[in-house]
Design a protein around this motif. Structure first.
Motif, short mmCIF file in Angstrom:
data_model
loop_
_atom_site.label_atom_id
_atom_site.label_comp_id
_atom_site.label_asym_id
_atom_site.label_seq_id
_atom_site.Cartn_x
_atom_site.Cartn_y
_atom_site.Cartn_z
N UNK A 241 0.82 -1.21 0.00
CA UNK A 241 0.00 0.00 0.00
C UNK A 241 0.86 1.26 0.00
N UNK A 242 1.99 1.20 0.66
CA UNK A 242 2.93 2.33 0.64
C UNK A 242 3.45 2.54 -0.78
N UNK A 243 3.83 1.43 -1.42
CA UNK A 243 4.34 1.53 -2.79
C UNK A 243 3.26 2.07 -3.74
N UNK A 244 2.02 1.63 -3.54
CA UNK A 244 0.93 2.16 -4.37
C UNK A 244 0.76 3.65 -4.14
N UNK A 245 0.82 4.08 -2.90
CA UNK A 245 0.67 5.50 -2.58
C UNK A 245 1.77 6.33 -3.22
N UNK A 246 3.00 5.82 -3.17
CA UNK A 246 4.13 6.53 -3.79
C UNK A 246 3.94 6.62 -5.30
N UNK A 247 3.55 5.51 -5.91
CA UNK A 247 3.35 5.51 -7.37
C UNK A 247 2.23 6.46 -7.76
N UNK A 248 1.13 6.46 -7.02
CA UNK A 248 0.02 7.36 -7.33
C UNK A 248 0.45 8.82 -7.18
N UNK A 249 1.26 9.11 -6.17
CA UNK A 249 1.75 10.48 -5.98
C UNK A 249 2.67 10.89 -7.12
N UNK A 250 3.58 10.00 -7.48
CA UNK A 250 4.52 10.28 -8.56
C UNK A 250 3.80 10.50 -9.88
N UNK A 251 2.81 9.67 -10.17
CA UNK A 251 2.14 9.77 -11.47
C UNK A 251 1.15 10.94 -11.53
N UNK A 252 0.45 11.19 -10.44
CA UNK A 252 -0.47 12.34 -10.44
C UNK A 252 0.29 13.65 -10.56
N UNK A 253 1.38 13.77 -9.82
CA UNK A 253 2.15 15.01 -9.82
C UNK A 253 3.06 15.16 -11.02
N UNK A 254 3.18 14.11 -11.82
CA UNK A 254 3.97 14.23 -13.04
C UNK A 254 3.40 15.28 -13.99
N UNK A 255 2.08 15.43 -13.96
CA UNK A 255 1.45 16.42 -14.84
C UNK A 255 1.47 17.81 -14.21
#
Length: 323
Positions: free
Chosen positions: A137-151
Motif C-alpha cells: 500500500x505504501x508503494x501504491x501510494x508513492x506511485x500514485x503520488x509520482x504519477x499524479x504530480x507528473x502532470x
C-alpha cells in the motif's frame, strides 16, 4: 535566448531541485494565500462573497505572480543581461518539480525496511492516512503520488513555459502563473467546507489549465511506450471513472504502460474512500515500478523540451536569414 533559459532551468532542476533552505516562490504564494484566506473568513461567511473573493484571489495571484517575476527579470536585465537571464533560470527551475518529486519518492523508498519510518515519511507527501499501510500500500501510494504530480508538477509547468517562450512575455511569467493556480488548488481548492466557496474558482481554473497538457502527456507517454493504441484504450476505459478530470488520466497512463493497477481503498482522517481502479494488475507495484514511472516522466519532459528548442532555433535562424 529562450531555448538557453529553458535548457539551463531544466538542468538546474535536474542537478539541484529545490534546496530546503532557499526561499521558494511557492512559499511566498502560500503565505499570500494563507493571509488572504484568514482575512476573508474573518470578514464574511456569505457564500456569494466568498466566491467573489475566490475569483479575485485566483486572478490576482496568477497575474500578480507573473507580473512580479517578469518585473524581476526586467530589473535584472537592466542591471546586466547575464543577471536577468540568471534570475529567469532560477525562477523557471523553481516551477519544475522533477527533482523534488524524485527526492520525495526516494525518501520513502529508502525507509521501506522500517515501515513505521516509511509511513511517517509518506505522510509528508500524501493526504491519506498512512499509520497502518502495508508495504504494497505504501508503494501504491508513492506511485500514485509520482504519477499524479507528473502532470501538474512537471509537465504542465513545462507546457506553459514552452508556450511563453514563443511570446514576448517569456517562459517564466507563463509557468509562474500556472504554478500560482496550482498552488491555490492544492491549498484551498477542496470540495468540502470551509473551502467550498472560496476555493471553487481556483479548482475549476486549475482543471481547465491542466486539461490540455494532461492529455498531451498521455499521448506522448503512449508513443514512448511503443503501445499507444493499447494504453490509450485502457485509459479511455478507466480514466473517466475518476472524479478528477485530470488526475485519473495521469495515473492511468502510467498504470497502463507499467501493467499495474492503482486506486482502491484509502482512508482520510479515518473515513474510508474508494478510488476507482485504474489499469490491469498484471504485475505487482515494486520499487522498480516507481523508478520506471519517474524515468517515463523524464523522457517525456526531455522530448517536449527538445522539440520546442528545435522550433525556437528554427525561428531564430529564419529571423537571422530574413535580416
Amino acid at each position: 535566448m529562450s531555448a538557453l533559459i529553458l535548457i539551463c532551468s531544466a538542468l538546474l532542476d535536474f542537478w539541484i531541485g529545490d534546496p530546503w533552505n532557499w526561499l521558494h516562490p511557492v512559499q511566498v504564494m502560500g503565505w499570500v494565500i494563507e493571509h488572504f484566506k484568514q482575512v476573508t473568513f474573518r470578514l464574511t461567511k456569505n457564500a456569494i462573497a466568498l466566491r467573489i473573493a475566490g475569483v479575485i484571489l485566483t486572478i490576482g495571484l496568477g497575474f500578480g505572480s507573473a507580473g512580479i517575476s517578469w518585473g524581476l527579470i526586467q530589473l535584472g536585465t537592466f542591471l546586466h543581461p547575464i543577471l536577468g537571464s540568471a534570475i529567469a533560470v532560477v525562477l523557471l527551475a523553481s516551477c519544475f518539480a522533477g527533482r523534488s518529486l524524485r527526492r520525495a519518492a526516494e525518501d520513502v523508498i529508502a525507509r521501506l525496511d522500517h515501515l513505521d519510518e516509511a509511513r511517517s515519511q509518506l505522510r509528508l507527501y500524501v493526504g491519506r492516512d498512512t499509520e497502518h499501510l502495508s508495504k504494497p500500500e505504501i508503494l501504491r501510494a508513492v506511485l500514485e503520488t509520482v504519477t499524479e504530480n507528473s502532470v501538474d508538477g512537471v509537465m504542465a509547468p513545462l507546457f506553459y513555459a514552452l508556450i511563453g517562450a514563443f511570446t514576448p512575455v517569456g517562459s517564466v511569467a507563463f509557468a509562474i502563473a500556472y504554478k500560482a493556480v496550482s498552488t491555490l488548488d492544492s491549498m484551498i481548492g477542496y470540495q468540502a467546507p470551509p473551502f467550498t466557496d472560496l476555493g471553487w474558482f481556483s479548482a475549476k481554473t486549475d482543471d481547465v489549465l491542466t486539461w490540455f497538457p494532461c492529455r498531451l502527456t498521455v499521448l506522448t507517454l503512449g508513443l514512448i511506450s511503443g503501445r499507444p493504441s493499447e494504453v490509450w484504450k485502457l485509459c479511455q476505459r478507466d480514466a473517466p471513472q475518476d472524479p478528477s478530470p485530470n488526475s485519473g488520466w495521469s495515473e492511468c497512463i502510467y498504470a497502463a504502460i507499467l501493467k499495474v493497477q492503482v486506486g482502491g481503498v484509502n482512508y482520510y482522517q479515518g473515513v474510508e474512500k474508494h478510488k476507482p481502479l485504474l489499469g490491469e494488475p498484471l504485475q505487482e507495484i515494486t520499487v522498480d515500478t516507481i523508478y520506471q514511472a519517474l524515468s517515463l516522466t523524464r523522457v517525456c519532459f526531455l522530448s517536449w523540451l527538445a522539440i520546442a528548442c528545435l522550433f525556437l532555433l528554427q525561428h531564430l535562424l529564419l529571423g537571422t536569414f530574413a535580416t
